[in-house]
Motif scaffolding. Structure first.
Motif, PDB file in Angstrom:
ATOM      1  N   TYR A 165       0.849  -1.194   0.000  1.00  0.00           N
ATOM      2  CA  TYR A 165       0.000   0.000   0.000  1.00  0.00           C
ATOM      3  C   TYR A 165       0.883   1.243   0.000  1.00  0.00           C
ATOM      4  O   TYR A 165       1.766   1.392   0.845  1.00  0.00           O
ATOM      5  CB  TYR A 165      -0.918   0.022   1.225  1.00  0.00           C
ATOM      6  CG  TYR A 165      -1.671   1.334   1.389  1.00  0.00           C
ATOM      7  CD1 TYR A 165      -2.468   1.822   0.357  1.00  0.00           C
ATOM      8  CD2 TYR A 165      -1.574   2.069   2.567  1.00  0.00           C
ATOM      9  CE1 TYR A 165      -3.151   3.019   0.499  1.00  0.00           C
ATOM     10  CE2 TYR A 165      -2.254   3.262   2.713  1.00  0.00           C
ATOM     11  CZ  TYR A 165      -3.046   3.738   1.671  1.00  0.00           C
ATOM     12  OH  TYR A 165      -3.711   4.928   1.797  1.00  0.00           O
ATOM     13  N   ASP A 166       0.640   2.147  -0.968  1.00  0.00           N
ATOM     14  CA  ASP A 166       1.371   3.409  -1.071  1.00  0.00           C
ATOM     15  C   ASP A 166       0.436   4.537  -0.649  1.00  0.00           C
ATOM     16  O   ASP A 166      -0.445   4.931  -1.425  1.00  0.00           O
ATOM     17  CB  ASP A 166       1.848   3.622  -2.507  1.00  0.00           C
ATOM     18  CG  ASP A 166       2.613   4.936  -2.685  1.00  0.00           C
ATOM     19  OD1 ASP A 166       2.780   5.676  -1.697  1.00  0.00           O
ATOM     20  OD2 ASP A 166       3.047   5.218  -3.820  1.00  0.00           O
ATOM     21  N   PRO A 167       0.578   5.061   0.573  1.00  0.00           N
ATOM     22  CA  PRO A 167      -0.340   6.113   1.038  1.00  0.00           C
ATOM     23  C   PRO A 167      -0.223   7.406   0.246  1.00  0.00           C
ATOM     24  O   PRO A 167      -1.153   8.213   0.243  1.00  0.00           O
ATOM     25  CB  PRO A 167       0.067   6.314   2.500  1.00  0.00           C
ATOM     26  CG  PRO A 167       1.463   5.802   2.596  1.00  0.00           C
ATOM     27  CD  PRO A 167       1.573   4.694   1.594  1.00  0.00           C
ATOM     28  N   THR A 168       0.904   7.629  -0.435  1.00  0.00           N
ATOM     29  CA  THR A 168       1.061   8.848  -1.233  1.00  0.00           C
ATOM     30  C   THR A 168       0.148   8.828  -2.449  1.00  0.00           C
ATOM     31  O   THR A 168      -0.577   9.783  -2.731  1.00  0.00           O
ATOM     32  CB  THR A 168       2.516   9.026  -1.675  1.00  0.00           C
ATOM     33  OG1 THR A 168       3.360   9.074  -0.515  1.00  0.00           O
ATOM     34  CG2 THR A 168       2.681  10.316  -2.473  1.00  0.00           C
ATOM     35  N   SER A 169       0.160   7.723  -3.193  1.00  0.00           N
ATOM     36  CA  SER A 169      -0.690   7.601  -4.377  1.00  0.00           C
ATOM     37  C   SER A 169      -2.073   7.068  -4.044  1.00  0.00           C
ATOM     38  O   SER A 169      -3.012   7.225  -4.824  1.00  0.00           O
ATOM     39  CB  SER A 169      -0.038   6.669  -5.398  1.00  0.00           C
ATOM     40  OG  SER A 169       0.026   5.338  -4.892  1.00  0.00           O
ATOM     41  N   GLY A 170      -2.190   6.428  -2.879  1.00  0.00           N
ATOM     42  CA  GLY A 170      -3.462   5.817  -2.507  1.00  0.00           C
ATOM     43  C   GLY A 170      -3.708   4.480  -3.165  1.00  0.00           C
ATOM     44  O   GLY A 170      -4.805   3.937  -3.074  1.00  0.00           O
ATOM     45  N   ILE A 171      -2.691   3.903  -3.818  1.00  0.00           N
ATOM     46  CA  ILE A 171      -2.865   2.644  -4.548  1.00  0.00           C
ATOM     47  C   ILE A 171      -2.458   1.458  -3.672  1.00  0.00           C
ATOM     48  O   ILE A 171      -1.376   1.445  -3.086  1.00  0.00           O
ATOM     49  CB  ILE A 171      -2.060   2.633  -5.854  1.00  0.00           C
ATOM     50  CG1 ILE A 171      -2.460   3.814  -6.740  1.00  0.00           C
ATOM     51  CG2 ILE A 171      -2.272   1.315  -6.595  1.00  0.00           C
ATOM     52  CD1 ILE A 171      -3.916   3.866  -7.102  1.00  0.00           C
ATOM     53  N   LEU A 172      -3.343   0.496  -3.597  1.00  0.00           N
ATOM     54  CA  LEU A 172      -3.096  -0.742  -2.872  1.00  0.00           C
ATOM     55  C   LEU A 172      -2.985  -1.885  -3.867  1.00  0.00           C
ATOM     56  O   LEU A 172      -3.868  -2.084  -4.695  1.00  0.00           O
ATOM     57  CB  LEU A 172      -4.249  -1.027  -1.905  1.00  0.00           C
ATOM     58  CG  LEU A 172      -4.317  -2.443  -1.307  1.00  0.00           C
ATOM     59  CD1 LEU A 172      -3.144  -2.697  -0.364  1.00  0.00           C
ATOM     60  CD2 LEU A 172      -5.652  -2.654  -0.583  1.00  0.00           C
ATOM     61  N   VAL A 173      -1.876  -2.627  -3.810  1.00  0.00           N
ATOM     62  CA  VAL A 173      -1.735  -3.869  -4.566  1.00  0.00           C
ATOM     63  C   VAL A 173      -2.046  -5.010  -3.601  1.00  0.00           C
ATOM     64  O   VAL A 173      -1.341  -5.199  -2.608  1.00  0.00           O
ATOM     65  CB  VAL A 173      -0.315  -4.022  -5.153  1.00  0.00           C
ATOM     66  CG1 VAL A 173      -0.202  -5.346  -5.903  1.00  0.00           C
ATOM     67  CG2 VAL A 173       0.010  -2.855  -6.081  1.00  0.00           C
ATOM     68  N   TYR A 174      -3.111  -5.738  -3.892  1.00  0.00           N
ATOM     69  CA  TYR A 174      -3.581  -6.771  -2.971  1.00  0.00           C
ATOM     70  C   TYR A 174      -3.814  -8.060  -3.750  1.00  0.00           C
ATOM     71  O   TYR A 174      -4.411  -8.052  -4.827  1.00  0.00           O
ATOM     72  CB  TYR A 174      -4.879  -6.327  -2.296  1.00  0.00           C
ATOM     73  CG  TYR A 174      -5.264  -7.169  -1.101  1.00  0.00           C
ATOM     74  CD1 TYR A 174      -4.890  -6.805   0.181  1.00  0.00           C
ATOM     75  CD2 TYR A 174      -6.001  -8.334  -1.260  1.00  0.00           C
ATOM     76  CE1 TYR A 174      -5.239  -7.572   1.287  1.00  0.00           C
ATOM     77  CE2 TYR A 174      -6.353  -9.117  -0.172  1.00  0.00           C
ATOM     78  CZ  TYR A 174      -5.963  -8.727   1.095  1.00  0.00           C
ATOM     79  OH  TYR A 174      -6.301  -9.489   2.179  1.00  0.00           O
ATOM     80  N   TYR A 175      -3.345  -9.163  -3.191  1.00  0.00           N
ATOM     81  CA  TYR A 175      -3.411 -10.447  -3.868  1.00  0.00           C
ATOM     82  C   TYR A 175      -4.648 -11.234  -3.434  1.00  0.00           C
ATOM     83  O   TYR A 175      -5.127 -11.093  -2.304  1.00  0.00           O
ATOM     84  CB  TYR A 175      -2.148 -11.256  -3.574  1.00  0.00           C
ATOM     85  CG  TYR A 175      -0.903 -10.645  -4.187  1.00  0.00           C
ATOM     86  CD1 TYR A 175      -0.384 -11.128  -5.376  1.00  0.00           C
ATOM     87  CD2 TYR A 175      -0.277  -9.557  -3.588  1.00  0.00           C
ATOM     88  CE1 TYR A 175       0.752 -10.563  -5.956  1.00  0.00           C
ATOM     89  CE2 TYR A 175       0.852  -8.974  -4.152  1.00  0.00           C
ATOM     90  CZ  TYR A 175       1.357  -9.476  -5.330  1.00  0.00           C
ATOM     91  OH  TYR A 175       2.463  -8.911  -5.906  1.00  0.00           O
ATOM     92  N   GLY A 176      -5.137 -12.065  -4.343  1.00  0.00           N
ATOM     93  CA  GLY A 176      -6.319 -12.867  -4.076  1.00  0.00           C
ATOM     94  C   GLY A 176      -6.070 -13.996  -3.102  1.00  0.00           C
ATOM     95  O   GLY A 176      -5.044 -14.046  -2.420  1.00  0.00           O
ATOM     96  N   ASP A 177      -7.018 -14.958  -3.063  1.00  0.00           N
ATOM     97  CA  ASP A 177      -6.970 -15.958  -1.987  1.00  0.00           C
ATOM     98  C   ASP A 177      -6.773 -17.383  -2.487  1.00  0.00           C
ATOM     99  O   ASP A 177      -7.149 -18.338  -1.793  1.00  0.00           O
ATOM    100  CB  ASP A 177      -8.241 -15.861  -1.131  1.00  0.00           C
ATOM    101  CG  ASP A 177      -9.527 -16.130  -1.904  1.00  0.00           C
ATOM    102  OD1 ASP A 177      -9.479 -16.152  -3.157  1.00  0.00           O
ATOM    103  OD2 ASP A 177     -10.579 -16.315  -1.266  1.00  0.00           O
TER     104      ASP A 177
END
Length: 370
Positions: free
Chosen positions: A82-94
């Motif tokens: 998670y990059d709080p500057t850009s607000g972009i979260l890279v999140y992986y599935g399950d």
């Protein structure tokens, strides 16, 4: 039955685990946070992706009320970022099981990602449910970060949700999993809205304006940054602030709906008859920027033209009279008219609703030769 309103969710606030030595589940902070009365179920699993379904709507399609995604920091083969500057979260599935369809997971996390990313990038009306993003702090506590929107401005659906192959070190085999990119809004959420979501109330007074803007138009709005300096602040009345690019997001969604509507009505250029869809433009007669909300989506305010003739119309080289006959300007000589495929006897269909908008276009049209 007892009415229980969950705690408010405050960005940056840490929610501790319980201290009941007799029950691990009762101590789990997310289970404690999302606890409802009146027989409503909360979060029933211990995974990183946890769905909670809408209840109390007999006969309605089964839909998520919301989904909680938790970064446990424990996945060694892929790590959420998670990059709080850009607000972009890279999140992986399950999915992490070799030889298994990536959608076939116990908690249906990947299936949920596919559903809501597809809906976020679609122009069709559909149900949208928020994702609440948390991070593990210490051994058991969690920190609320914000609402994760399954959408990133300037990126396509295939860019924000990708299927990727991984190697399972323990099994020595490969498997497929989803890699998702969310836009995270550090947005405070009231417990009353969580109850609304569980009971299927859409657009009620507890719904945050930023969520409504995303749901309706994919506009990306954040709460005022000053409200987030103190994570204990629980002020839900501050006005939202429009992110840069939100206006373009609204335009893209509006234009997409508008184009689909017009192309269902006419599958070729209304002026020359070209029927190659990739070369057709759903053009506003009264420009989008000058239109009110109704006019932006009004099919009478549009015509389908090919790229060349749309450019001529948009720049005022051609217009149409009240009978649909083409009007030309002296800026195009006879040779130019021949090269762009324009003849003086060309016409389009005209009707009263379209003529109302065409009057505006003619008012900006210079030097008609008629």
């Amino acid at each position: 039955m007892n009415r229980i309103v969950p705690q408010d969710l405050i960005p940056g606030k840490v929610y501790p685990a319980g201290t009941d030595s007799s029950s691990h589940f009762a101590n789990e902070p997310l289970s404690r946070l999302f606890r409802f009365g009146d027989g409503l179920r909360g979060l029933g699993n211990q995974g990183g992706i946890r769905r909670s379904m809408v209840e109390g709507r007999d006969g309605a399609p089964r839909e998520e009320a919301f989904t909680v995604i938790l970064d446990t920091g424990k996945q060694s083969e892929w790590r959420n970022e998670y990059d709080p500057t850009s607000g972009i979260l890279v999140y992986y599935g399950d999915n992490q099981t070799p030889g298994k369809d990536f959608r076939d997971t116990k908690q249906r996390g990947n299936e949920t990602f596919l559903k809501y990313f597809d809906r976020a990038y679609s122009v069709e009306e559909s149900h949208h449910a928020p994702f609440f993003y948390f991070e593990r702090v210490g051994n058991n506590d969690v920190r609320y970060v914000g609402i994760a929107l399954p959408y990133v401005e300037g990126m396509t659906r295939d860019e924000v949700l990708r299927r990727q192959q991984f190697h399972h070190q323990g099994a020595g085999a490969s498997y497929e999993n989803l890699v998702a990119r969310f836009t995270v809004l550090p947005l405070a959420v009231s417990g009353e809205w969580l109850v609304d979501l569980k009971t299927g109330i859409i657009g009620g007074p507890n719904e945050p304006e930023a969520w409504r803007a995303f749901r309706d138009d994919r506009s990306i709005i954040s709460s005022d940054d000053d409200a987030l300096d103190d994570p204990a602040v629980e002020d839900f009345s501050r006005p939202p602030r429009l992110h840069e690019g939100a206006r373009m997001t609204m335009y893209r969604l509006s234009q997409s709906r508008f184009q689909e509507s017009l192309l269902r009505r006419s599958s070729c250029c209304e002026l020359c008859g070209l029927a190659v869809r990739e070369l057709l433009v759903a053009s506003h007669i009264l420009p989008w920027a000058h239109s009110d909300d109704r006019q932006k989506d009004d099919p009478d305010n549009g015509l389908v033209l090919c790229d060349m003739h749309d450019g001529l119309f948009d720049k005022g080289f051609i217009s149409f009279d009240e009978e649909g006959r083409i009007l030309l300007t002296s800026r195009l000589d006879a040779n130019s008219l021949r090269l762009v495929g324009i003849r003086e006897d060309m016409t389009i269909r005209m009707w009263p609703g379209r003529e109302v908008y065409m009057r505006h276009h003619r008012a900006r049209f210079e030097d008609p030769l008629g």
